[in-house]
Write a protein that holds these residues in place. Structure first.
Motif, short mmCIF file in Angstrom:
data_model
loop_
_atom_site.label_atom_id
_atom_site.label_comp_id
_atom_site.label_asym_id
_atom_site.label_seq_id
_atom_site.Cartn_x
_atom_site.Cartn_y
_atom_site.Cartn_z
N VAL A 30 0.74 -1.09 0.01
CA VAL A 30 -0.21 -0.12 0.10
C VAL A 30 0.62 1.15 0.10
CG1 VAL A 30 -1.70 1.13 1.19
CG2 VAL A 30 -1.86 -1.22 1.27
N VAL A 31 0.76 2.22 -0.92
CA VAL A 31 1.44 3.36 -1.19
C VAL A 31 0.27 4.41 -0.74
CG1 VAL A 31 2.68 4.92 -2.35
CG2 VAL A 31 3.09 2.51 -2.56
N ASN A 32 0.54 5.56 0.04
CA ASN A 32 -0.26 6.70 0.39
C ASN A 32 0.68 7.67 -0.18
OD1 ASN A 32 -2.57 5.43 1.75
ND2 ASN A 32 -1.04 5.02 3.16
N SER A 33 0.03 8.44 -1.17
CA SER A 33 0.77 9.72 -1.90
C SER A 33 -0.16 10.73 -2.35
CB SER A 33 1.53 8.93 -3.04
OG SER A 33 2.64 10.01 -3.50
N TYR A 34 0.45 11.62 -2.75
CA TYR A 34 -0.31 12.79 -3.49
C TYR A 34 0.11 13.26 -4.83
CZ TYR A 34 3.46 15.31 -1.62
OH TYR A 34 4.99 15.83 -1.41
N VAL A 35 -0.47 14.07 -5.83
CA VAL A 35 -0.18 14.47 -7.11
C VAL A 35 -0.46 15.65 -7.17
CG1 VAL A 35 -0.09 12.18 -8.21
CG2 VAL A 35 -2.21 13.34 -8.12
N PRO A 36 0.03 16.33 -7.91
CA PRO A 36 -0.43 17.97 -8.49
C PRO A 36 -1.51 17.71 -9.42
CG PRO A 36 1.78 17.44 -9.19
CD PRO A 36 1.55 16.31 -8.27
N THR A 37 -2.69 18.35 -9.18
CA THR A 37 -3.59 18.07 -10.44
C THR A 37 -3.08 18.55 -11.70
OG1 THR A 37 -4.62 20.14 -9.58
CG2 THR A 37 -5.38 18.22 -8.64
N ASN A 38 -3.73 17.95 -12.73
CA ASN A 38 -3.70 18.06 -14.16
C ASN A 38 -2.26 18.24 -14.62
OD1 ASN A 38 -6.56 18.70 -13.98
ND2 ASN A 38 -6.02 20.56 -12.94
N ILE A 39 -1.33 17.63 -14.10
CA ILE A 39 -0.09 17.26 -14.42
C ILE A 39 0.31 15.76 -14.55
CG2 ILE A 39 2.51 17.69 -13.94
CD1 ILE A 39 1.57 20.19 -12.76
N GLU A 40 0.83 15.25 -15.50
CA GLU A 40 1.23 13.88 -15.67
C GLU A 40 2.47 13.46 -14.90
OE1 GLU A 40 1.39 10.75 -19.37
OE2 GLU A 40 3.49 11.93 -19.05
N ARG A 41 2.40 12.68 -13.95
CA ARG A 41 3.54 12.42 -13.07
C ARG A 41 3.97 10.95 -13.16
NH1 ARG A 41 3.08 11.01 -6.83
NH2 ARG A 41 5.01 10.27 -6.46
N PRO A 42 5.12 10.67 -13.28
CA PRO A 42 5.67 9.43 -13.47
C PRO A 42 5.77 8.60 -12.15
CG PRO A 42 7.53 10.75 -13.54
CD PRO A 42 6.39 11.63 -13.61
N TYR A 74 -4.02 10.19 -2.71
CA TYR A 74 -4.35 8.76 -3.20
C TYR A 74 -3.99 7.61 -2.63
CZ TYR A 74 -0.32 8.39 -5.88
OH TYR A 74 0.74 8.22 -6.52
N THR A 75 -4.52 6.45 -2.57
CA THR A 75 -3.95 5.32 -1.88
C THR A 75 -3.68 4.35 -3.04
OG1 THR A 75 -4.79 5.91 0.29
CG2 THR A 75 -3.80 3.70 -0.21
N TRP A 76 -2.65 3.70 -3.54
CA TRP A 76 -2.37 2.73 -4.34
C TRP A 76 -2.36 1.28 -3.54
CZ3 TRP A 76 -1.68 2.94 -9.52
CH2 TRP A 76 -0.87 1.71 -10.38
N HIS A 77 -3.11 0.40 -3.83
CA HIS A 77 -3.28 -0.89 -3.11
C HIS A 77 -2.63 -1.84 -4.26
CE1 HIS A 77 -5.62 0.36 0.46
NE2 HIS A 77 -6.04 1.01 -0.72
N GLU A 78 -1.74 -3.06 -4.01
CA GLU A 78 -1.15 -3.50 -5.01
C GLU A 78 -1.06 -5.15 -4.56
OE1 GLU A 78 2.13 -2.10 -7.46
OE2 GLU A 78 3.23 -3.85 -6.40
#
Length: 143
Positions: free
Chosen positions: A42-54, A134-138
Motif C-alpha cells: 500500500v502506497v499513500n501519496s499525492y499528486v499535483p492536479t492536471n499534470i502527468e506524473r511518473p 490517493y492510495t495505491w493498493h497492489e
C-alpha cells in the motif's frame, strides 16, 4: 472513497498483455473496497492536479526478471475525481501501453512478460493548483 464502477473490457496490447478487469461479476456493478482483497503493498501519496506524473506506484522503474507476473491494483481516490493511469511497458524492444481513465476508485490488472521494463504514469484531473491524495493498493501473482 468507495465508488460504484461499471464493467471493464479486457485489452490486449503489442508486446505485453495488459488487462483491465471488474472488481465483481462482469454482469453487475459493485462498490470498490480496497481493504478487503489481500493487497500486500500500500502506497499513500499525492499528486499535483492536471499534470502527468511518473512513478505513481511509488517506484521510479520496474524491472521484471525471468518470470511473468500479474499485478492487481486497487486505486482509492477522492470521489468525483478522475485519475488517468498509463502503464508503459518495453519487452524485446517493443513498447506497449495500457490506459485506464475511468473516474473515481478503480480496480485493474496488468500482466508483464518476463524480462520487461515498465513505468506507471498518472494524471489526476481536479481543481487547478492543488494536490490530491490517493492510495495505491497492489498485489502481485505469478502469471
Amino acid at each position: 472513497m468507495k465508488r460504484t464502477i461499471p464493467m471493464l473490457v479486457a485489452t490486449g496490447l503489442l508486446g505485453a498483455t495488459l488487462t483491465a478487469v471488474s472488481p465483481a461479476s462482469a454482469a453487475t456493478s459493485s462498490a470498490v473496497d480496497c481493504t478487503k482483497s489481500g493487497y500486500t503493498r500500500v502506497v499513500n501519496s499525492y499528486v499535483p492536479t492536471n499534470i502527468e506524473r511518473p512513478a505513481i506506484d511509488g517506484r521510479s522503474y520496474n524491472i521484471g526478471g525471468p518470470l511473468a507476473y500479474t499485478y492487481e491494483i486497487c486505486l482509492d481516490i477522492p470521489d468525483n475525481e478522475r485519475f488517468t493511469i498509463e502503464v508503459r511497458s518495453w519487452t524485446n524492444q517493443q513498447q506497449s501501453s495500457f490506459v485506464d481513465d475511468r473516474p473515481g476508485d478503480k480496480v485493474f490488472r496488468y500482466s508483464i512478460p518476463p524480462n520487461s521494463f515498465w513505468q506507471i504514469y498518472g494524471t489526476l484531473t481536479g481543481p487547478g493548483s492543488t494536490y490530491i491524495y490517493y492510495t495505491w493498493h497492489e498485489k502481485q501473482t505469478q502469471a
